[in-house]
Design an enzyme around this catalytic site. Sequence first.
Site, short mmCIF file in Angstrom:
data_model
loop_
_atom_site.label_atom_id
_atom_site.label_comp_id
_atom_site.label_asym_id
_atom_site.label_seq_id
_atom_site.Cartn_x
_atom_site.Cartn_y
_atom_site.Cartn_z
N THR A 178 0.95 -1.14 -0.01
CA THR A 178 0.02 0.03 0.05
C THR A 178 0.86 1.32 -0.12
OG1 THR A 178 -1.75 -1.21 1.14
CG2 THR A 178 -1.82 1.22 1.06
N LYS A 189 -8.02 1.89 -3.03
CA LYS A 189 -7.56 1.46 -1.60
C LYS A 189 -7.85 2.38 -0.95
CE LYS A 189 -5.13 -0.78 1.69
NZ LYS A 189 -5.40 -2.07 2.46
N LYS A 233 -1.93 5.21 8.42
CA LYS A 233 -1.43 5.11 7.29
C LYS A 233 -2.21 5.43 5.95
CE LYS A 233 1.54 2.21 4.26
NZ LYS A 233 1.98 1.05 3.68
#
Length: 297
Positions: A95, A170, A245
């Site tokens: 990611t 995402k 994050k």
Amino acid sequence: MRIGFIGLGNMGGPMAANLVKAGHHITAFDMMKGAIEKAAAQGAHAAATATDAARDAEVVITMLPAGVHVRQVYLGDGGLLRAAKPGTLLIDSSTIDVATARDVQTAAKSAHLDFLDAPVSGGVGGASAGTLTFMVGGEDAAFARAKPILEKMGKNIFHAGGAGNGQAAKICNNMLLAISMIGTCEAFVLAEKLGLDHQTLFNISSTASGQCWSLTTYCPVPGPVPASPANRNYQAGFTASMMLKDLKLAQGAAHAVGAATPLGAEAAALYSLLESSGAGGRDFSAIIQMLRGKLGD
Ligand code: NAD
């Protein structure tokens, strides 16, 4: 198929193991010797460097912590783009920020390599069970090549569009999830103060217009959804630090393209506060404890 796998941590380790189980020849590398040894014990072939893992591979998969590591591993003199044979398919499942994914794809294309960004959701449980969701950005032909491999590690494989769109999907999804979780938590905290019990609010809102995944599948209070982390004192699950994050990545992307995301910014501020209170390792639904002013409980 000969596959190089780089980054054998909590996620990459079990993903590589599933590819071994599916009969692929895996050459594995990680900066941590212990991670390589574990992969070798599960049937992978140990590589001495990332470039060794890539040299004879038809496909290379990376599962690294953040964009800075992806740039380090792919670009530059000792990077994968120099080591891989022309035509090799490169899949990054880390990611990371959209900009890095797009930069690496452009650099890969000039080196006659196919690159896909393919971040996942589903956590360590999904990685072990081979039930991850992959959100993939890149060209159609590269996606078609990757799909049968990704299916050995995941259950739902989505092509989200061109380069970087896997990362975009995402972070948009997780920003929405954070906002809906905070909203769900606020509703329960207000209900408590008004004398409305958890189950009653759940019964009503789960069939009314407040219905959402954070309520019906991942309910932040114990009781209504027995499998949710609230029933085991907010043991993760998906940690607050990981949510933070992703929210920071979403904010970085929003600033870069000028998108107005005031609730995303507020969610990032609240999760930052949760993390700095020492609760980064708890499940992200533990934010309800902070809203109650009872983080220590
Ligand atoms: P991790 O820290 O457990 O694993 C990362 C691995 O990469 C480590 O073993 C590390 O030694 C290795 N590494 C770092 N730099 C390297 C380099 N230059 N060369 C070779 N190896 C290197 O992290 P993780 O939990 O496996 O997560 C990996 C990625 O997946 C992250 O981007 C994370 O955000 C994402 N992700 C994690 C989860 C989860 O639940 N853990 C869920 C979804 C997505």
